[in-house]
Design a protein around this motif. Sequence first.
Motif, PDB file in Angstrom:
ATOM      1  N   LEU A   1      46.358 -18.642 -37.019  1.00  0.00           N
ATOM      2  CA  LEU A   1      46.369 -17.349 -37.729  1.00  0.00           C
ATOM      3  C   LEU A   1      47.010 -17.480 -39.113  1.00  0.00           C
ATOM      4  O   LEU A   1      46.682 -16.733 -40.036  1.00  0.00           O
ATOM      5  CB  LEU A   1      47.127 -16.306 -36.912  1.00  0.00           C
ATOM      6  CG  LEU A   1      46.474 -15.848 -35.603  1.00  0.00           C
ATOM      7  CD1 LEU A   1      47.421 -14.929 -34.836  1.00  0.00           C
ATOM      8  CD2 LEU A   1      45.147 -15.142 -35.868  1.00  0.00           C
TER       9      LEU A   1
ATOM     10  N   ILE B   1      40.868 -14.778 -31.827  1.00  0.00           N
ATOM     11  CA  ILE B   1      40.973 -14.506 -33.265  1.00  0.00           C
ATOM     12  C   ILE B   1      39.887 -13.516 -33.695  1.00  0.00           C
ATOM     13  O   ILE B   1      40.133 -12.580 -34.459  1.00  0.00           O
ATOM     14  CB  ILE B   1      40.869 -15.814 -34.070  1.00  0.00           C
ATOM     15  CG1 ILE B   1      42.079 -16.719 -33.782  1.00  0.00           C
ATOM     16  CG2 ILE B   1      40.776 -15.532 -35.567  1.00  0.00           C
ATOM     17  CD1 ILE B   1      41.953 -18.127 -34.346  1.00  0.00           C
TER      18      ILE B   1
ATOM     19  N   LEU C   1      48.376 -10.653 -34.584  1.00  0.00           N
ATOM     20  CA  LEU C   1      46.957 -10.829 -34.296  1.00  0.00           C
ATOM     21  C   LEU C   1      46.153  -9.603 -34.699  1.00  0.00           C
ATOM     22  O   LEU C   1      46.422  -8.497 -34.231  1.00  0.00           O
ATOM     23  CB  LEU C   1      46.783 -11.114 -32.790  1.00  0.00           C
ATOM     24  CG  LEU C   1      45.390 -11.501 -32.297  1.00  0.00           C
ATOM     25  CD1 LEU C   1      44.875 -12.743 -33.012  1.00  0.00           C
ATOM     26  CD2 LEU C   1      45.434 -11.740 -30.791  1.00  0.00           C
TER      27      LEU C   1
END
Length: 618
Positions: A225, A259, A282
């Motif tokens: 991320l 993701i 996230l």
Amino acid sequence: MPEAPKKYLPAVGGDRNNIANVSDKNNKALEFIEEVTRRPDEVQKQVLAEILSRNGHVEYLSRYGLNGRTDRESFKKLVPVVVYEDLQSDIHRIANGDTSPILSSHPISEFLTSSGTSGGERKLMPTIEEEMERRCLLYSLLMPVMNQFVPGLDKGKGMYFLFVKSEAKTPGGLLARPVLTSYYKSRHFKERPYDPYNVYTSPNETILCQDAYQSMYSQLLCGLLQNKEVLRVGAVFASGFIRAIRFLEKHWASLCRDIRRGVLDEHLITDPGVREAVGKRLRPDPKLADFVEEECGKDSWKGIITRLWPNAKYIEVIVTGTMSQYIPILDFYSNALPLVCTMYASSECYFGLNLNPLAKPSDVSYTLIPTMAYFEFLPVHRNINDAAAAAVSLPDSLNDREQQELVDLVNVKLGQEYELVVTTYAGLYRYRVGDVLRVAGFKNKAPQFNFVCRKNVVLSIDADKTDEVELQNAVKNAVNHMEPFDASLIEYTSYADASTIPGHYVVFWELRLGSTPVIPPSVFEDCCLAIEESLNSVYRQGRAADKSIGPLEIRVVEPGTFDKLMDYALSRGASINQYKTPRCVKYAPIVELLNSRVVSSYFSPNHLLHSVFGASAS
């Protein structure tokens, strides 16, 4: 004694008002290193005097008639050099609840466990509360040193795979756990101040998660991320970092799905603390998911580190000693990013750091910081006419002459090898750590050491003794025969099989097969012979002339076998941070596990022995 710089510790978050102080702390840390290395003998005398003045009347030292004396001469004359077995009865008393001052005048706060991967048993190392301060001091010196070589590390983050292990309690109620678990669970780590040079991609909750799968998955996810912000990557040992990459190979599709959706898979990640911490970071990111999917879906994973984390400047892992076998695969995955070994430490004591962190792995040396403990060195004598034949196999007990051979930190000689002996604040006195070091140079007046190997990690059938380094070099020579077939060695270990007559060496190999899925048996026979040809003359004489050693055997095991081996070690109490694949195994359940996963077996061809070994075997 020089005053240690105020601690500044690895950080993920915290009070950003401390940023202005970081430069000053860095300078003080470097000044501290300069000061203690300019006068190491004076510092060492003070360290020993301090240890003995506070512990001089503990039961252990009283047995040897020290009677409160703090001078170096009396200490060396009266106190013996010991190994763990010499202390076991005292350690068991403490573990069982005896709170009298047996080893230390300060209360034993917990036991730090060794990895214990070869014999199946863990050692319990006593520690005291203030030892955490000394360990934190060494951590606080790492980034000031690194910052001199790699600029701009305050502009990004580190992606490190760090793990805790579940802890046990002794019958007396003391915690027993690996040293890194002790550190990660301490307030020193969890409440560390903000430091822009040491920000991690992994939230605390992912590091402190005791489920290794969930911890690894969530740490990889957080690293992906923040992939553009990552400036350095790493783990404790090279093997741990490779394990993370292999985990990514297996689970990248699931990571991409999370993701893309911006939601953690509730079946994979069930730990509520991890879900909350990762959930804060996230968000749905189809573009990033497409990017990761494209890179991981390619036929080759060459350079995958720099492809997924394009701004990474180096990999921080231990690649000295037997970890050096991972250098080729790390180079493959990272397009040969610099491999950085920053510090030298163990469960017994933290020792020192690498002042030239961008040195080649083969040139890495560690400067022992003289405030950490009192250091002595037992010379290792090898046969200079046949160095390979002389394994590092020091006796567990020393006679008077050998004890007198021990030298102090400032009296070691360039190029000489020594076994490290430590006296710690926590109650180890003249304790043989089991590491063999070679003097590589000096920082001011303080010696710098190459890590050579662990002593007594040997194979032996008859009069032969093969040490860890020698075996590693032999395996390296053998693996060259696999290159034309696009195959590479993932992991190996060995054991001396005495069930045959004569006994013989067995080497277990886990391979990564490339474009040629079938390798002719003759190639493996050549590998067996190459290993034998690389071993010392005592071995070769036993094989070819005395016939006291049988043909060496390579047993190829199923993919994932060494992951199973590590899982077994973890179930026995080893730490995922400290775990190193044992290069020689003796513990029956481990041998049985390996043998249960053998897919093929090959022996060295006897008919070639005399032509290959020649006169050296006679």
